[in-house]
Design an enzyme around this catalytic site. Structure first.
Site: not given
Ligand SMILES: *[C@@H]1O[C@H](CO)[C@@H](O)[C@H](O)[C@H]1NC(C)=O
Ligand SMILES: *[C@@H]1O[C@H](CO)[C@@H](O)[C@H](O)[C@H]1NC(C)=O
Length: 305
Positions: A224, A164, A226
């Site tokens: 995060e 990732c 995203e």
């Protein structure tokens, strides 16, 4: 069973699964990888599996994404100063990379450092970037998982899918036609993290399925947010993982993944929030249909999780 640089029985944790450890956090991984030939081997004991499930449940917020949005963030907020002295040096260097800032429809609206993209303080204001998650299967349809190293700034020690990361704000990785830029970025990171030779995973061997939009905190500072391109690869590859990135790795069957997810649910191990989301929603359906993935291709769709 996969014959990698080292395969270790994972005692009591995953029946049939064999995990290889990439030990230590130095940059010279050659000396750190356990070698089956060298005879240095360690049984991974149940103690590898401790700690709580990492991250919090991601939630989708409606922030009014638009090109003007970036201007507003940058206008309102000066990017916060964070002390990175106690973090891993190699990982801190990566924080200077430029990620691609997007609105919530994945339109490019700018570029920002990896560091600023991953600070909760900015994420709370809506900062969003483009990312990808690779799911690599060998020809026996086993999925390659990794455990993130303890040096990682976000989600250290968590188990997750093959790879990732983020495409960079560079011409080759910004190119959007058929997600070619994102697939090039995946090829770059498969090499950087797992040591897979670039020629073994050219972009044409990486299939773009769909996109997932999610947000999750790693800790009080880092997180995060995203839009994550889901990429599938089916290929036998050679591995040479960087221990600064990866603590251990393993090919798993569906049943072994189910056991791992159960351990995560019981708090015995930690998994990344995006892997949890994908495993609980789409992964097994896709896995059952590796020969017919075309029917799951949804390039226009962004799944809000
Ligand atoms: C791929 O690797 C698996 C596991 O090592 C092996 O059983 C299989 O024969 C390999 N397939 C090909 C096409 O090389
Ligand atoms: C998000 O908020 C905007 C502005 O408040 C509103 O117009 C829009 O309908 C909302 N979108 C969703 C998906 O809730």
């Amino acid at each position: 069973m996969w014959r990698g640089p080292a395969w270790l029985a994972l005692a009591g944790a995953l029946r049939g699964g064999a995990w290889a450890a990439a030990r230590g956090l130095g940059s010279s991984y050659a000396s750190l990888l356990l070698s089956s030939r060298g005879g240095l081997s360690t049984e991974i004991s149940g103690s590898w599996f401790s700690g709580s499930v990492c991250g919090s449940e991601p939630q989708h917020r409606n922030f009014s994404g638009s090109a003007g949005f970036l201007g507003r963030i940058k206008h309102i907020a000066t990017m916060p100063e964070i002390n990175t002295d106690d973090l891993d040096e190699q990982q801190v260097q990566l924080l200077a990379e430029m990620c691609i800032l997007i609105d919530e429809n994945d339109n490019k609206i700018g570029a920002e450092t990896k560091k600023n993209c991953h600070l909760n303080e900015n994420i709370d204001k809506g900062l969003l970037h483009r990312a990808f998650s690779v799911f690599l299967f060998n020809t026996e349809n086993k999925l390659l998982l990794q455990q993130r190293s303890d040096a990682k700034i976000t989600f250290p020690g968590c188990f997750t899918n093959t790879c990732c990361s983020h495409p960079l704000s560079t011409p080759v990785e910004l190119e959007e036609n058929n997600a070619i830029g994102v697939r090039r970025a995946a090829q770059r990171r498969l090499k950087a993290e797992l040591g897979i030779p670039m020629e073994q995973v050219p972009p044409e061997d990486i299939s773009y399925l769909t996109r997932i939009h999610y947000k999750a905190q790693s800790d009080g500072i880092w997180g995060e947010h995203e839009i994550d391109y889901i990429l599938f690869v089916r290929k036998n590859v050679t591995l040479d993982p960087d221990p600064n990135e990866i603590k251990s790795y393993c090919y798993v069957t569906k049943k072994e993944l189910e056991e791992l997810l159960e351990k995560a649910a019981n708090g015995e191990i930690k998994i990344t929030p995006w892997f949890k989301i994908i495993a609980e929603t789409f992964l097994f359906k896709w896995w059952d249909n590796l020969n017919h993935l075309n029917r799951f291709v949804e390039h226009e769709k962004i799944h809000r999780m």
